[in-house]
Design an enzyme around this catalytic site. Structure first.
Site, PDB file in Angstrom:
ATOM      1  CG  ASN A   1      19.704  61.102  39.458  1.00  0.00           C
ATOM      2  OD1 ASN A   1      18.704  61.156  39.590  1.00  0.00           O
ATOM      3  ND2 ASN A   1      20.697  60.549  40.594  1.00  0.00           N
ATOM      4  CD1 TRP A   2      16.900  67.373  37.538  1.00  0.00           C
ATOM      5  CD2 TRP A   2      14.776  67.473  36.788  1.00  0.00           C
ATOM      6  NE1 TRP A   2      17.143  68.119  36.647  1.00  0.00           N
ATOM      7  CE2 TRP A   2      15.696  68.436  36.292  1.00  0.00           C
ATOM      8  CE3 TRP A   2      13.475  67.373  36.645  1.00  0.00           C
ATOM      9  CZ2 TRP A   2      15.010  69.355  35.454  1.00  0.00           C
ATOM     10  CZ3 TRP A   2      13.115  68.425  35.808  1.00  0.00           C
ATOM     11  CH2 TRP A   2      13.718  69.220  35.118  1.00  0.00           C
ATOM     12  CE  LYS A   3      20.423  62.297  43.643  1.00  0.00           C
ATOM     13  NZ  LYS A   3      21.301  62.194  45.091  1.00  0.00           N
TER      14      LYS A   3
ATOM     15  CG  HIS B   1      21.735  56.613  42.649  1.00  0.00           C
ATOM     16  ND1 HIS B   1      21.627  56.792  44.057  1.00  0.00           N
ATOM     17  CD2 HIS B   1      22.030  57.789  42.211  1.00  0.00           C
ATOM     18  CE1 HIS B   1      21.971  58.335  44.430  1.00  0.00           C
ATOM     19  NE2 HIS B   1      22.310  58.774  43.190  1.00  0.00           N
TER      20      HIS B   1
ATOM     21  CD  GLU C   1      19.828  59.119  46.717  1.00  0.00           C
ATOM     22  OE1 GLU C   1      19.002  59.266  45.506  1.00  0.00           O
ATOM     23  OE2 GLU C   1      20.676  59.786  46.694  1.00  0.00           O
TER      24      GLU C   1
ATOM     25  CD  GLU D   1      26.164  59.094  41.577  1.00  0.00           C
ATOM     26  OE1 GLU D   1      26.060  60.220  41.191  1.00  0.00           O
ATOM     27  OE2 GLU D   1      25.450  58.400  42.094  1.00  0.00           O
TER      28      GLU D   1
ATOM     29  N   GLY E   1      25.001  64.415  47.746  1.00  0.00           N
ATOM     30  CA  GLY E   1      24.541  65.487  48.423  1.00  0.00           C
ATOM     31  C   GLY E   1      25.047  65.839  49.967  1.00  0.00           C
TER      32      GLY E   1
ATOM     33  CB  SER F   1      29.142  67.137  46.507  1.00  0.00           C
ATOM     34  OG  SER F   1      28.293  66.800  47.660  1.00  0.00           O
TER      35      SER F   1
HETATM   36  P1  PGA Z   1      24.406  64.949  44.109  1.00  0.00           P
HETATM   37  O1  PGA Z   1      23.946  63.666  43.833  1.00  0.00           O
HETATM   38  O2  PGA Z   1      25.026  65.781  43.033  1.00  0.00           O
HETATM   39  O3  PGA Z   1      23.298  66.131  44.736  1.00  0.00           O
HETATM   40  O4  PGA Z   1      25.617  64.885  45.336  1.00  0.00           O
HETATM   41  C1  PGA Z   1      24.696  62.982  42.703  1.00  0.00           C
HETATM   42  C2  PGA Z   1      23.901  61.664  42.551  1.00  0.00           C
HETATM   43  O5  PGA Z   1      23.257  60.680  43.531  1.00  0.00           O
HETATM   44  O6  PGA Z   1      23.961  61.205  41.436  1.00  0.00           O
END
Ligand code: PGA
Length: 254
Positions: free
Chosen positions: A14-16, A99, A101, A168, A174, A209
């Site tokens: 997932n490149w966001k 997600h 976010e 998650e 992150g 992470s």
């Molecule tokens: P991360 O993000 O691996 O940078 O912790 C995972 C995600 O949000 O899908």
């Protein structure tokens, strides 16, 4: 729901909101010729702007394309939005939904996720539904209750609808923090149990992470059928090492 081949681990990047065209092309060039070994499925979710440019190059390497979000309406006056059919048209197989976010920064609710699930299914996409608790919820012992509530959006899911769930924990995204293997096993067991109660048999990923150093340990946890990878998916070298870790674990289980 269709029975899935649970042994085939999925490594999904997932490149966001990261990645320009030149960087994306470099990423693909840096990947091995055939990075997706037997027993491992690989997918990449770049930003919308890179879906078309990346499609052919990823397909050549056996990597499936996905998007990070979708709007639930099918077409019309929704300036700035992208429909599920547009994602199909761009060659997507997957779409990430819910997600944290999007839930926390963009204010998406379970009601919105439910509408997006329906839109994704009607366009033939496979949703990767993200669920996860906050640190406060974990500390208060409310993790299972929260996950149970988030999974209720799947209550009326049509039979045979393609689906992946990603656990998650918000506090692990992150941050460099990860749950202990015991917590991962316990939580994945609970998620599989709730899915079973909903008569759904689908793959459950872990995300938060995950990196090349911890991938093998996490993938070895019972009930973990792949990884949703943020930061560590941005470089071909670290993403490839995580694919290799999945191949190792799948190989030792076969
Ligand atoms: P991360 O993000 O691996 O940078 O912790 C995972 C995600 O949000 O899908």
């Amino acid at each position: 729901m269709k029975r899935r081949d649970h042994r085939r681990k999925l490594i999904a990047g997932n490149w966001k909101m990261n990645g320009l065209l030149a960087e994306a092309m470099q990423f693909v060039a840096d990947l091995k010729e055939n990075p997706a070994p037997e027993h491992v499925e690989v997918a990449l979710m770049p930003p919308y702007t890179l879906l078309h440019p990346l499609h052919d190059a990823l397909e050549e390497k056996g990597i499936r394309l996905g998007a990070q979000n979708v709007y639930f309406e099918s077409k019309g006056a929704f300036t700035g939005s992208i429909s599920a059919m547009m994602l199909r048209d761009a060659g997507c197989h997957y779409v990430i939904l819910g997600h944290s976010e999007r839930r926390n920064i963009m204010g998406e609710t379970d009601k919105v996720e439910k509408a997006k699930l329906a839109a994704a299914w009607s366009a033939g996409l496979e949703p990767i539904l993200c669920i996860g608790e906050s640190l406060e919820q974990r500390k208060a012992g409310e993790t299972n209750q929260h996950l149970h509530r988030q999974l209720q959006v799947l209550k009326d899911a049509p039979d045979n609808a393609p689906l992946t769930v990603a656990y998650e924990p918000i506090w692990a995204i992150g941050t460099g923090l990860t749950p202990t293997p015991e917590q991962i096993v316990e939580t994945h067991a609970y998620i599989h149990e709730v899915l079973g109660d909903l008569n759904i048999d689908c793959r459950v990923l872990y995300g938060g992470s995950a990196n090349p150093d911890n991938a093998k340990d996490i993938l070895s946890c019972r009930g973990v059928e792949g990884l949703l990878v943020g930061g560590a998916s941005l470089k071909a070298e670290s993403f490839s090492r995580m694919i290799a870790a999945a191949a190792d674990v799948a190989g030792s289980n076969s």
